[in-house]
Design a protein around this motif. Structure first.
Motif, PDB file in Angstrom:
ATOM      1  N   THR A 174       0.859  -1.087  -0.027  1.00 50.54           N
ATOM      2  CA  THR A 174       0.146   0.025  -0.018  1.00 50.54           C
ATOM      3  C   THR A 174       0.857   1.336  -0.091  1.00 50.54           C
ATOM      4  O   THR A 174       1.820   1.278   0.419  1.00 50.54           O
ATOM      5  CB  THR A 174      -0.963   0.010   1.168  1.00 50.54           C
ATOM      6  OG1 THR A 174      -0.074   0.378   2.362  1.00 50.54           O
ATOM      7  CG2 THR A 174      -1.699  -1.229   1.547  1.00 50.54           C
ATOM      8  N   GLY A 175       0.323   2.457  -0.527  1.00 55.68           N
ATOM      9  CA  GLY A 175       1.009   3.681  -0.413  1.00 55.68           C
ATOM     10  C   GLY A 175       0.885   4.444  -2.118  1.00 55.68           C
ATOM     11  O   GLY A 175       0.973   3.791  -2.834  1.00 55.68           O
ATOM     12  N   GLU A 177       2.520   6.837  -2.700  1.00 57.08           N
ATOM     13  CA  GLU A 177       3.918   7.398  -3.233  1.00 57.08           C
ATOM     14  C   GLU A 177       4.413   6.443  -4.184  1.00 57.08           C
ATOM     15  O   GLU A 177       5.609   6.473  -4.682  1.00 57.08           O
ATOM     16  CB  GLU A 177       4.810   7.878  -2.082  1.00 57.08           C
ATOM     17  CG  GLU A 177       5.412   6.542  -1.168  1.00 57.08           C
ATOM     18  CD  GLU A 177       4.347   5.924  -0.066  1.00 57.08           C
ATOM     19  OE1 GLU A 177       3.316   6.136  -0.217  1.00 57.08           O
ATOM     20  OE2 GLU A 177       4.887   5.383   0.753  1.00 57.08           O
ATOM     21  N   ASP A 217      -3.485   4.460  -1.099  1.00 53.80           N
ATOM     22  CA  ASP A 217      -3.825   4.687   0.261  1.00 53.80           C
ATOM     23  C   ASP A 217      -5.317   5.259   0.261  1.00 53.80           C
ATOM     24  O   ASP A 217      -5.521   6.542   0.589  1.00 53.80           O
ATOM     25  CB  ASP A 217      -2.955   5.664   1.027  1.00 53.80           C
ATOM     26  CG  ASP A 217      -1.689   5.088   1.487  1.00 53.80           C
ATOM     27  OD1 ASP A 217      -1.798   4.017   1.687  1.00 53.80           O
ATOM     28  OD2 ASP A 217      -0.662   5.735   1.085  1.00 53.80           O
ATOM     29  N   GLY A 241       0.845   1.435   5.574  1.00 55.31           N
ATOM     30  CA  GLY A 241      -0.247   1.682   6.130  1.00 55.31           C
ATOM     31  C   GLY A 241      -0.821   1.072   7.434  1.00 55.31           C
ATOM     32  O   GLY A 241      -2.003   0.942   7.796  1.00 55.31           O
ATOM     33  N   ASP A 248      -3.147   5.671   7.136  1.00 54.71           N
ATOM     34  CA  ASP A 248      -2.960   4.380   7.604  1.00 54.71           C
ATOM     35  C   ASP A 248      -4.187   3.422   7.742  1.00 54.71           C
ATOM     36  O   ASP A 248      -4.797   3.447   8.749  1.00 54.71           O
ATOM     37  CB  ASP A 248      -1.943   4.080   8.695  1.00 54.71           C
ATOM     38  CG  ASP A 248      -0.570   4.689   8.506  1.00 54.71           C
ATOM     39  OD1 ASP A 248      -0.296   4.707   7.150  1.00 54.71           O
ATOM     40  OD2 ASP A 248       0.286   4.840   9.395  1.00 54.71           O
TER      41      ASP A 248
HETATM   42 MG    MG Z   1       2.175   4.296   3.605  1.00 54.12          MG
END
Ligand code: MG
Ligand code: AMP
Length: 387
Positions: A174-175, A177, A217, A241, A248
């Motif tokens: 997850t993310g 970025e 996210d 997360g 998160d």
């Molecule tokens: Mg993250």
């Protein structure tokens, strides 16, 4: 927050019903045996030569060479006193063979064999059953199949073997970025690495990642992603997360999917925000997003769990005590797994211990486990987990 030892005991206490399946021996590497294996016949199954040389009958200095026996020759030859046969490694020794004399200790002129050493009865003969006797237990149930195991299973003629099924593992990274390597990176973004790192770690211990997906996210997406993966996995590994930031969402989404928390947060460095939960027979880890934390948590917690689910004992990485190559000031009050390199008989703790730093993981081959603040001297024994 629980301690490392409590977390490890909790992992060890997990119970699973692993189903036995039949595997070909060649595909069984890294699996655990679901059956005991007994020797179906004596190994070796016939007396044979351990050397290239001469099979001789009787104790003397000079013999008459009457023939030759190669490996794989199925005939049964016989010697009379004073006779010898040329024989090759693995060749079946003839009846009345007193010993095999290695060729380097002989001189041959036509059919006349002269020995340069004394005969020792039985020398260089591998006796029927000397390695394993027919009916002998060779492997216990739960034995981890190594290349050597495969070798032995082959040598007793096995094609198939009953093993416990390995768990199906999926990974969700997850993310917002994260960008896949190969795509353009904008300022503020990073290339995703955890998914492939953990896939690689799985592979190197005989497991496989069935699927690796990346999710933004975004709560609804994470919720749905977990639902999809959980249905068809025994183990779900999430990265990122799982901490306490605004974005998160992993913990909440796991709970919403019926995953019950077994523990969350371990008093350790790196990898404090580690989540472990279960939904019936399935297990879920929320691994911290920082790359070194994520891989450390895999080695320390996920690997033993996978080994247990696969029917093994869940011993995880091999632990050994090794002398430090240098003095070291352990300052953290949190028990720490420090990236380290073992060379020869000593271990050195590497620079770059930050939980976001993967280069020390890439250059290391061990984690030094230090439980409390201490001033360590060169030569002090430290516990190392070898990977
Ligand atoms: Mg993250
Ligand atoms: P998080 O746990 O999501 O707060 O992430 C902690 C740190 O790990 C952040 O700096 C993330 O950018 C980084 N991170 C999260 N996931 C990954 C990943 N898959 N690959 C590399 N770094 C990551």
């Amino acid at each position: 927050m629980i301690s490392i030892e409590e977390a490890l005991h909790t992992i060890q206490d997990q119970e699973f019903t692993s189903a036995p399946i039949t595997s070909t021996v060649s595909d069984s590497l890294g699996s655990y045996l679901a059956q005991e294996i007994y020797a179906p016949f004596d190994i070796p199954s016939f007396d044979n030569s351990a050397m290239d040389g001469y099979a001789v009958c009787g104790v003397g200095k000079s013999y008459t060479v009457i023939g030759e026996i190669a490996a794989g020759d199925t005939g049964m030859h016989q010697l009379k006193p004073g006779e010898a046969m040329r024989i090759f490694t693995g060749g079946r020794t003839p009846i009345n063979c007193t010993a095999v004399v290695m060729q380097e200790k002989t001189k041959v002129n036509g059919q006349v064999l002269e020995l340069e050493e004394e005969i020792t009865e039985g020398k260089n003969i591998r006796r029927k059953g000397e390695e394993l006797a027919k009916g002998q237990l060779v492997f216990e149930k739960g034995h981890a199949i190594s290349p050597g195991t495969i070798g032995l299973l082959n040598s007793i003629g096995r094609v198939n073997v009953d093993v416990f099924e390995k768990p199906t593992v999926r990974i969700i990274a997850t993310g917002d970025e994260l960008v896949k390597p190969g795509s353009e990176l904008k300022e503020g973004q990073i290339y995703a690495s955890n998914g492939e790192t953990i896939s690689g770690a799985l592979k190197s211990y005989g497991f496989a990642c069935k699927e690796h997906i990346q999710i933004q996210d975004d709560y609804p997406s994470i919720l749905q992603g977990i639902k999809n993966c959980l249905d068809s996995s025994d183990v779900l590994l999430l990265s990122g997360g799982i901490s306490v930031g605004e974005y998160d969402f992993v913990k909440k989404a796991l709970e919403e999917n019926g995953v019950e928390e077994v523990f969350y947060k371990v008093f350790q460095k790196p990898g404090k925000p580690l989540f472990f939960g279960r939904k019936e027979n399935k297990c879920v880890f929320g691994l911290p997003g920082n790359p070194a934390s994520s891989l450390t948590c895999f080695y320390v917690y996920v690997l033993p769990l996978l080994q247990k689910m696969a029917g093994g004992h869940g011993t995880g990485l091999r632990r050994v005590f090794i002398p430090l190559q240098h003095s070291f000031e352990m300052k953290s009050d949190r028990p720490s797994f420090l990236k380290a390199h073992l060379s020869g008989k000593e271990v050195s703790i590497l620079d770059g211990q930050g939980s976001s730093m993967i280069h020390s993981m890439a250059n290391g081959n061990a984690l030094v486990y230090l439980k409390r603040p201490a001033s360590l001297e060169k030569g002090d024994l430290v516990e190392c987990l070898l990977f």
